[in-house]
Design a protein around this motif. Structure first.
Motif, PDB file in Angstrom:
ATOM      1  N   UNK A 114      -5.349   0.254  -9.227  1.00 35.01           N
ATOM      2  CA  UNK A 114      -5.208   0.083  -7.816  1.00 35.01           C
ATOM      3  C   UNK A 114      -6.037  -1.113  -7.444  1.00 35.01           C
ATOM      4  N   UNK A 115      -7.402  -1.046  -7.921  1.00 42.50           N
ATOM      5  CA  UNK A 115      -8.367  -1.896  -7.214  1.00 42.50           C
ATOM      6  C   UNK A 115      -8.102  -3.376  -8.025  1.00 42.50           C
ATOM      7  N   UNK A 116      -7.570  -3.557  -9.046  1.00 41.70           N
ATOM      8  CA  UNK A 116      -7.111  -4.750  -9.905  1.00 41.70           C
ATOM      9  C   UNK A 116      -6.019  -5.240  -8.883  1.00 41.70           C
ATOM     10  N   UNK A 117      -5.027  -4.113  -8.586  1.00 39.75           N
ATOM     11  CA  UNK A 117      -3.464  -4.470  -8.096  1.00 39.75           C
ATOM     12  C   UNK A 117      -3.963  -5.115  -6.663  1.00 39.75           C
ATOM     13  N   UNK A 155      -9.174 -15.040 -10.830  1.00 39.70           N
ATOM     14  CA  UNK A 155     -10.701 -14.808 -10.096  1.00 39.70           C
ATOM     15  C   UNK A 155     -10.195 -13.384  -9.089  1.00 39.70           C
ATOM     16  N   UNK A 156      -9.480 -13.521  -8.662  1.00 42.56           N
ATOM     17  CA  UNK A 156      -9.001 -12.121  -7.713  1.00 42.56           C
ATOM     18  C   UNK A 156      -8.926 -10.945  -8.344  1.00 42.56           C
ATOM     19  N   UNK A 157      -8.387 -10.959  -9.493  1.00 41.27           N
ATOM     20  CA  UNK A 157      -8.210  -9.612 -10.205  1.00 41.27           C
ATOM     21  C   UNK A 157      -9.352  -9.152 -10.914  1.00 41.27           C
ATOM     22  N   UNK A 158     -10.403 -10.262 -11.271  1.00 44.65           N
ATOM     23  CA  UNK A 158     -11.645 -10.000 -11.711  1.00 44.65           C
ATOM     24  C   UNK A 158     -12.425  -9.230 -10.706  1.00 44.65           C
ATOM     25  N   UNK A 159     -12.474  -9.765  -9.367  1.00 45.43           N
ATOM     26  CA  UNK A 159     -13.103  -9.194  -8.375  1.00 45.43           C
ATOM     27  C   UNK A 159     -12.649  -7.659  -8.218  1.00 45.43           C
ATOM     28  N   UNK A 160     -11.339  -7.449  -8.306  1.00 48.23           N
ATOM     29  CA  UNK A 160     -10.928  -6.057  -8.263  1.00 48.23           C
ATOM     30  C   UNK A 160     -11.440  -5.115  -9.343  1.00 48.23           C
ATOM     31  N   UNK A 161     -11.382  -5.724 -10.557  1.00 46.69           N
ATOM     32  CA  UNK A 161     -11.786  -5.222 -11.825  1.00 46.69           C
ATOM     33  C   UNK A 161     -13.386  -4.656 -11.741  1.00 46.69           C
ATOM     34  N   UNK A 162     -13.901  -5.518 -11.310  1.00 47.08           N
ATOM     35  CA  UNK A 162     -15.416  -5.506 -11.379  1.00 47.08           C
ATOM     36  C   UNK A 162     -15.705  -4.250 -10.360  1.00 47.08           C
ATOM     37  N   UNK A 163     -15.183  -4.519  -9.358  1.00 46.60           N
ATOM     38  CA  UNK A 163     -15.402  -3.522  -8.160  1.00 46.60           C
ATOM     39  C   UNK A 163     -14.983  -2.178  -8.466  1.00 46.60           C
ATOM     40  N   UNK A 164     -13.685  -2.145  -8.889  1.00 43.68           N
ATOM     41  CA  UNK A 164     -13.221  -0.994  -9.619  1.00 43.68           C
ATOM     42  C   UNK A 164     -13.988  -0.066 -10.452  1.00 43.68           C
TER      43      UNK A 164
END
Length: 448
Positions: A419-422, A363-372
């Motif tokens: 970086x956003x996903x990380x 879930x946290x990675x998906x937030x980072x991926x979408x935002x990135x």
């Protein structure tokens, strides 16, 4: 439960809390866009700088000049031969600057002429050709140097970038400014009266100094006009070194007053075999007692300054991502409190701790991926708008010659999304661990 089931469940959980997810993703979008745009600005500035340098500067060339008046500090043919023997030197040539006054019809030019070896020059001609290697006073005129010739009786004409107004001068407006071309005459067939020395003293002799030496008059010829170019060569007038030595010899007293000596060069240029050899050649020339300068010295300083600016810009972007990381962690912690019953049920039915941990991390990675991805897309749009063009501008301490330019290479795009996903994953580690440590019975009881 497979990994794809976990991904689908994570996406469903984010969708159920759309507003919170959108606000959290918005923080990642801003952070990603900031870091991409900041780095792209620095890269665009560096590209413009490199293009400008490559177009206007020979990075293998070293400029040398005598230092002091001692005999061993003079730049002569013997010294040039010593320099040519230095390992890594491709060529070395001397240059003389001869103060000159020239008359072409009604036009006058009071400037200086460079005496050079034509074999060392990469002349590109608009018309005509190079002068001969003899003592005849033959000239090659740079395209922009034609503006030096003006009619002294025309008090309202253009002289280069200046608009002459009576006895003064003001800058011409952009509408009046044109590429300097000088008088509209046939340069190659027009006769030239050439005088070594200052035009002012020739036209206005001082009656109180009757012993002031007078220059000889020479019938000169313009053999060629160089192509229009945005470099120093286009603003110079050239003659051969034998012709310069003849002028000095026949006007010795006058040239002595100007500190111009026969067989001594005012300046010299050394070309290294490649850029890597420049530093050693530069130091060797300095060890011989000459002043030496290479464009690589200030280019290195500029690159170091740009690296500092780039670090500052990256720091600004990373601060934005750090703020978004706090938002992701806050969202995930709030989600755990709201979903404590759901977590307890998953544990009761036998879902492994590693699976629960993975679900929150996804879930946290998906937030980072979408935002990135969205932030990267916004950066490309901003870059397309900024790269539309423009004039000289200073932005965030950086100078852009042709308007603000953003350069987004593939590695920056991939790196920003990674970086956003990380950031998303790192921000979700603590909430995920907190979820896995919850007691199933306490989780179910606390939700009632």
């Amino acid at each position: 439960m497979t990994f794809f089931d976990i991904v689908a469940l994570a996406a469903s959980n984010l969708w159920r809390r759309k507003m919170r997810t959108i606000l959290t993703v918005l923080g990642v979008i801003i952070g990603t866009a900031c870091i991409v745009i900041m780095v792209a600005l620095g890269l665009g500035n560096l590209e413009q700088f490199n293009e400008q340098i490559m177009q206007s500067t020979d990075l293998t060339q070293i400029e040398i000049s005598p230092m002091g008046s001692a005999e061993n500090a003079k730049l002569t043919d013997a010294k040039l031969n010593q320099i040519r023997a230095i390992p890594g030197v491709k060529s070395a040539t001397g240059v003389m600057y001869i103060p000159s006054y020239m008359v072409v019809g009604k036009y006058r030019a009071d400037t200086r002429v460079m005496a050079v070896d034509p074999k060392t020059m990469d002349f590109k001609f608009m018309e005509g050709s190079v002068f001969g290697e003899n003592s005849n006073v033959e000239l090659v005129v740079g395209a922009n140097a034609r503006q030096y010739f003006s009619d002294p009786n025309d008090q309202s004409g253009m002289y280069g970038g200046m608009m002459m107004m009576g006895s003064g001068a003001v800058m011409a407006s952009e509408a009046d400014m044109q590429i300097p071309q000088g008088p509209d005459i046939d340069w190659l067939t027009s006769g030239v009266k050439y005088y070594p020395g200052s035009g002012y003293l020739i036209e206005n002799p001082d009656p109180t100094t009757p012993d002031q030496p007078k220059p000889k008059e020479y019938r000169a010829k313009i053999t060629g006009i160089l192509e229009q170019a945005d470099n120093q060569e286009s603003y110079n007038i050239y003659m051969s070194i034998p012709a310069a030595n003849k002028l000095i010899r026949e006007n010795r007293k006058l040239m002595d007053q100007q500190n111009v000596k026969e067989g001594q060069y005012t300046q010299g240029y050394v070309n290294a075999v490649d850029v890597d050899s420049v530093a050693e050649v530069l130091q060797s020339v300095k060890d011989m007692g000459f002043q030496a300068y290479s464009p690589t010295e200030w280019i290195t300083q500029m690159q170091e300054e740009q690296a500092r600016q780039q670090s500052q810009l990256i720091a600004i972007g990373l601060i934005s991502l750090f703020v978004s990381a706090i938002g992701i962690a806050n969202t995930m912690l709030a989600s755990i409190l709201e979903r404590s019953r759901e977590i307890g049920v998953m544990k009761v039915i036998g879902l492994g701790i590693s699976k629960i941990n993975l679900m929150f991390l996804v879930e946290a990675a998906m937030i980072g991926l979408i935002g990135g991805l969205i932030g990267l897309g916004i950066s490309y749009v901003f870059g397309a708008i900024a790269n539309f063009g423009g004039g000289e501008i200073s932005f965030l301490g950086m100078y852009f010659q042709n308007g603000v330019q953003l350069s987004i290479p593939w590695w920056l795009a991939l790196g920003a999304v990674a970086i956003a996903v990380g950031v998303g994953i790192v921000s979700g580690i603590y909430p995920a661990r907190k979820a896995t440590k919850m007691s199933p019975l306490e989780a179910i009881r606390s939700s009632n």
